[in-house]
Design a protein around this motif. Structure first.
Motif, PDB file in Angstrom:
ATOM      1  N   ASP A   9     147.294   1.413 141.850  1.00 12.25           N
ATOM      2  CA  ASP A   9     146.995  -0.019 141.780  1.00 12.25           C
ATOM      3  C   ASP A   9     145.616  -0.360 141.223  1.00 12.25           C
ATOM      4  O   ASP A   9     145.118  -1.464 141.456  1.00 12.25           O
ATOM      5  N   GLY A  88     144.095  -4.645 139.540  1.00 11.93           N
ATOM      6  CA  GLY A  88     144.906  -5.575 138.762  1.00 11.93           C
ATOM      7  C   GLY A  88     145.989  -4.828 138.011  1.00 11.93           C
ATOM      8  O   GLY A  88     146.323  -3.688 138.348  1.00 11.93           O
ATOM      9  N   ASP A  89     146.514  -5.465 136.995  1.00 13.27           N
ATOM     10  CA  ASP A  89     147.560  -4.884 136.157  1.00 13.27           C
ATOM     11  C   ASP A  89     146.911  -3.799 135.289  1.00 13.27           C
ATOM     12  O   ASP A  89     146.140  -4.095 134.369  1.00 13.27           O
ATOM     13  N   ALA A  92     147.433  -3.968 131.438  1.00 13.02           N
ATOM     14  CA  ALA A  92     146.716  -5.103 130.843  1.00 13.02           C
ATOM     15  C   ALA A  92     145.212  -4.827 130.798  1.00 13.02           C
ATOM     16  O   ALA A  92     144.545  -5.156 129.806  1.00 13.02           O
TER      17      ALA A  92
END
Length: 109
Positions: A9, A88-89, A92
């Motif tokens: 993650d 975050g992602d 991305a």
């Protein structure tokens, strides 16, 4: 070896910070003598009371396309070499970091 490492993650990003660097910006990458690649970030702030680290967090967050609150220092609070955890992602963030570094900035020295 990349300056980032995927963990569950999040991304861990290795940074060489340059305080009192005249501007707040990514300054490419560099290969350390031990073979690790680090992201170079320069900031105007002086290394006093965590001001430079806070400025590095803002530059790193902007480059990764995330909020500064999603960036946490995990090691190197008083050192030039620091490791940050970006939450975050992952895909991305990796894409945003790669875009933030033009081919000329991805140097290995």
């Amino acid at each position: 070896m990349a300056f980032w490492r995927e963990i569950p993650d999040a991304l861990e990003v290795s940074v060489r910070a340059t305080p009192k660097g005249g501007r707040d910006a990514l300054d490419g990458t560099v290969m350390l003598s031990d073979g690790r690649e680090v992201l170079k970030i320069r900031v105007r702030a002086a290394p006093e009371d965590g001001a430079a680290t806070a400025a590095v967090i803002k530059v790193l967050a902007a480059a990764a396309g995330i909020a500064p609150s999603a960036v946490r220092l995990t090691s190197g609070a008083t050192a030039r070499l620091k490791v940050f955890r970006l939450v975050g992602d992952i895909a991305a963030m990796r894409t945003a970091l790669d875009r933030a570094l033009t081919p000329a900035e991805r140097t290995k020295s």
